[in-house]
Design a protein around this motif. Structure first.
Motif, PDB file in Angstrom:
ATOM      1  N   LEU A  29     -38.305  -8.355  17.266  1.00  0.00           N
ATOM      2  CA  LEU A  29     -38.666  -7.004  17.047  1.00  0.00           C
ATOM      3  C   LEU A  29     -38.312  -5.866  17.722  1.00  0.00           C
ATOM      4  O   LEU A  29     -37.899  -5.090  17.255  1.00  0.00           O
ATOM      5  N   GLU A  30     -37.900  -6.183  19.045  1.00  0.00           N
ATOM      6  CA  GLU A  30     -37.051  -5.291  19.825  1.00  0.00           C
ATOM      7  C   GLU A  30     -35.619  -4.942  19.327  1.00  0.00           C
ATOM      8  O   GLU A  30     -35.194  -3.792  19.342  1.00  0.00           O
ATOM      9  N   ASP A  31     -34.939  -6.165  18.826  1.00  0.00           N
ATOM     10  CA  ASP A  31     -33.923  -5.871  18.391  1.00  0.00           C
ATOM     11  C   ASP A  31     -33.554  -5.213  16.990  1.00  0.00           C
ATOM     12  O   ASP A  31     -32.820  -4.181  16.617  1.00  0.00           O
ATOM     13  N   ARG A  32     -34.741  -5.295  16.224  1.00  0.00           N
ATOM     14  CA  ARG A  32     -34.870  -4.509  14.730  1.00  0.00           C
ATOM     15  C   ARG A  32     -35.271  -3.119  15.186  1.00  0.00           C
ATOM     16  O   ARG A  32     -34.493  -1.915  14.824  1.00  0.00           O
ATOM     17  N   GLN A  33     -36.199  -2.770  16.304  1.00  0.00           N
ATOM     18  CA  GLN A  33     -36.359  -1.576  16.772  1.00  0.00           C
ATOM     19  C   GLN A  33     -35.099  -0.670  17.338  1.00  0.00           C
ATOM     20  O   GLN A  33     -35.223   0.457  17.112  1.00  0.00           O
ATOM     21  N   LYS A  34     -34.538  -1.426  18.161  1.00  0.00           N
ATOM     22  CA  LYS A  34     -33.342  -0.735  18.477  1.00  0.00           C
ATOM     23  C   LYS A  34     -32.364  -0.373  17.294  1.00  0.00           C
ATOM     24  O   LYS A  34     -31.757   0.770  17.503  1.00  0.00           O
ATOM     25  N   GLU A  35     -32.104  -1.144  16.487  1.00  0.00           N
ATOM     26  CA  GLU A  35     -31.621  -0.803  15.345  1.00  0.00           C
ATOM     27  C   GLU A  35     -31.785   0.409  14.551  1.00  0.00           C
ATOM     28  O   GLU A  35     -31.335   1.592  14.146  1.00  0.00           O
ATOM     29  N   ILE A  36     -33.171   0.619  14.324  1.00  0.00           N
ATOM     30  CA  ILE A  36     -34.072   1.674  13.622  1.00  0.00           C
ATOM     31  C   ILE A  36     -33.816   2.739  14.496  1.00  0.00           C
ATOM     32  O   ILE A  36     -33.490   3.951  14.007  1.00  0.00           O
ATOM     33  N   VAL A  66     -32.867   9.393   5.144  1.00  0.00           N
ATOM     34  CA  VAL A  66     -34.437   9.171   5.779  1.00  0.00           C
ATOM     35  C   VAL A  66     -35.269   8.307   4.851  1.00  0.00           C
ATOM     36  O   VAL A  66     -35.864   7.442   5.658  1.00  0.00           O
ATOM     37  N   MET A  67     -35.290   8.520   3.738  1.00  0.00           N
ATOM     38  CA  MET A  67     -36.128   7.540   2.865  1.00  0.00           C
ATOM     39  C   MET A  67     -35.430   6.066   2.963  1.00  0.00           C
ATOM     40  O   MET A  67     -36.299   4.931   3.171  1.00  0.00           O
ATOM     41  N   LEU A  68     -34.255   5.964   2.956  1.00  0.00           N
ATOM     42  CA  LEU A  68     -33.580   4.696   3.268  1.00  0.00           C
ATOM     43  C   LEU A  68     -33.942   3.758   4.506  1.00  0.00           C
ATOM     44  O   LEU A  68     -34.390   2.597   4.641  1.00  0.00           O
ATOM     45  N   LEU A  69     -34.169   4.614   5.592  1.00  0.00           N
ATOM     46  CA  LEU A  69     -34.458   4.330   6.954  1.00  0.00           C
ATOM     47  C   LEU A  69     -36.169   3.838   6.912  1.00  0.00           C
ATOM     48  O   LEU A  69     -36.412   3.000   7.475  1.00  0.00           O
ATOM     49  N   GLN A 101     -37.649   2.695   4.224  1.00  0.00           N
ATOM     50  CA  GLN A 101     -37.706   1.604   3.728  1.00  0.00           C
ATOM     51  C   GLN A 101     -37.051   0.379   4.430  1.00  0.00           C
ATOM     52  O   GLN A 101     -37.811  -0.569   4.478  1.00  0.00           O
ATOM     53  N   LYS A 102     -36.256   0.666   5.076  1.00  0.00           N
ATOM     54  CA  LYS A 102     -35.641  -0.343   6.182  1.00  0.00           C
ATOM     55  C   LYS A 102     -36.653  -0.704   7.094  1.00  0.00           C
ATOM     56  O   LYS A 102     -36.938  -1.828   7.380  1.00  0.00           O
ATOM     57  N   TRP A 103     -37.513   0.213   7.911  1.00  0.00           N
ATOM     58  CA  TRP A 103     -38.500   0.169   8.578  1.00  0.00           C
ATOM     59  C   TRP A 103     -39.732  -0.729   7.861  1.00  0.00           C
ATOM     60  O   TRP A 103     -40.302  -1.580   8.882  1.00  0.00           O
ATOM     61  N   GLU A 104     -39.967  -0.331   6.961  1.00  0.00           N
ATOM     62  CA  GLU A 104     -41.283  -1.108   6.148  1.00  0.00           C
ATOM     63  C   GLU A 104     -40.644  -2.531   5.969  1.00  0.00           C
ATOM     64  O   GLU A 104     -41.383  -3.455   6.037  1.00  0.00           O
ATOM     65  N   LYS A 105     -39.431  -2.711   5.561  1.00  0.00           N
ATOM     66  CA  LYS A 105     -39.082  -4.232   5.016  1.00  0.00           C
ATOM     67  C   LYS A 105     -39.029  -4.902   6.488  1.00  0.00           C
ATOM     68  O   LYS A 105     -39.282  -6.210   6.568  1.00  0.00           O
ATOM     69  N   SER A 106     -38.542  -4.282   7.536  1.00  0.00           N
ATOM     70  CA  SER A 106     -38.659  -4.970   9.011  1.00  0.00           C
ATOM     71  C   SER A 106     -40.197  -5.285   9.229  1.00  0.00           C
ATOM     72  O   SER A 106     -40.239  -6.450   9.776  1.00  0.00           O
ATOM     73  N   ARG A 107     -41.051  -4.684   8.919  1.00  0.00           N
ATOM     74  CA  ARG A 107     -42.574  -4.809   9.338  1.00  0.00           C
ATOM     75  C   ARG A 107     -42.782  -6.149   8.490  1.00  0.00           C
ATOM     76  O   ARG A 107     -43.465  -6.932   9.064  1.00  0.00           O
ATOM     77  N   SER A 108     -42.469  -6.065   7.056  1.00  0.00           N
ATOM     78  CA  SER A 108     -42.711  -7.335   6.248  1.00  0.00           C
ATOM     79  C   SER A 108     -42.181  -8.550   6.808  1.00  0.00           C
ATOM     80  O   SER A 108     -42.775  -9.456   6.934  1.00  0.00           O
TER      81      SER A 108
END
Length: 184
Positions: free
Chosen positions: A55-62, A99-102, A104-111
């Motif tokens: 999760l931390e790795d994904r959050q850093k990316e975002i 912004v919309m793509l980001l 969506q990426k955040w939502e996909k990451s949560r899923s």
């Protein structure tokens, strides 16, 4: 049917038949706090650590992408007065798309995080269910309720087998490692 589903059904039956069960003093009941067990068994701690790192790795990316978009917006705001209306609208639309793509990426990451958590925890839960069944058989327990899902408001701590489940789980891992064949 999983042990957890069986326990929930038994809890419902127990609450409906409480006067009958109360008169039958032979029925032994215990409860377990599965959340506590999951967080305290060695495999659960390791899984939680792996999930947290993921999760931390994904959050850093975002966060990195979000900062880049913020910088891009600031640059656009500074340069907008020198741009034609058409060029400005085009740049703003492009920024909005990013912004919309980001988002969506955040939502996909949560899923993905929810799926990953389920994959990590499912084998641990199955093993915990098996250990609870062994303890219930050994101690001749008629019911083992899950503390949170069963609607238990109060129960004496002598009926809580959570710590015993944790000890048995961790001991089974050590026994399995000790009994594993070694390479020569």
């Amino acid at each position: 049917m999983s042990l957890r589903t069986t326990i929930a059904a038994a809890a419902a039956a127990l609450s409906l038949g409480l006067p009958v069960a109360a008169s039958a003093a032979d029925v032994k009941v215990a409860y377990v706090d599965l959340q506590k067990v999951m967080l305290e068994v060695d495999d659960g701690k390791a899984a939680k650590t792996r999930l947290q790192k993921w999760l931390e790795d994904r959050q850093k990316e975002i966060d990195k992408e979000q900062n880049a978009l913020r910088t891009e917006k600031e640059t656009l705001d500074k340069q907008s007065s020198a741009m034609s209306a058409e060029n400005k609208a085009q740049k703003e639309a492009e920024l909005q798309r990013k912004v919309m793509l980001l988002a969506q990426k955040w939502e996909k990451s949560r899923s993905e995080a929810a799926t990953k958590e389920q994959q990590e925890m499912q084998p641990i839960i199955q093993k915990i269910d098996g250990i609870i069944a062994v303890i219930a058989e050994r101690d001749d327990l008629g019911f083992v309720l899950e503390r949170r899902d069963s609607g238990i408001v109060f129960a004496r701590s002598v009926h809580d087998i959570s710590n015993e489940v944790i000890r048995a789980y961790n001991a089974s891992k050590k026994t399995a490692a000790k009994d594993a064949p070694t390479k020569k």
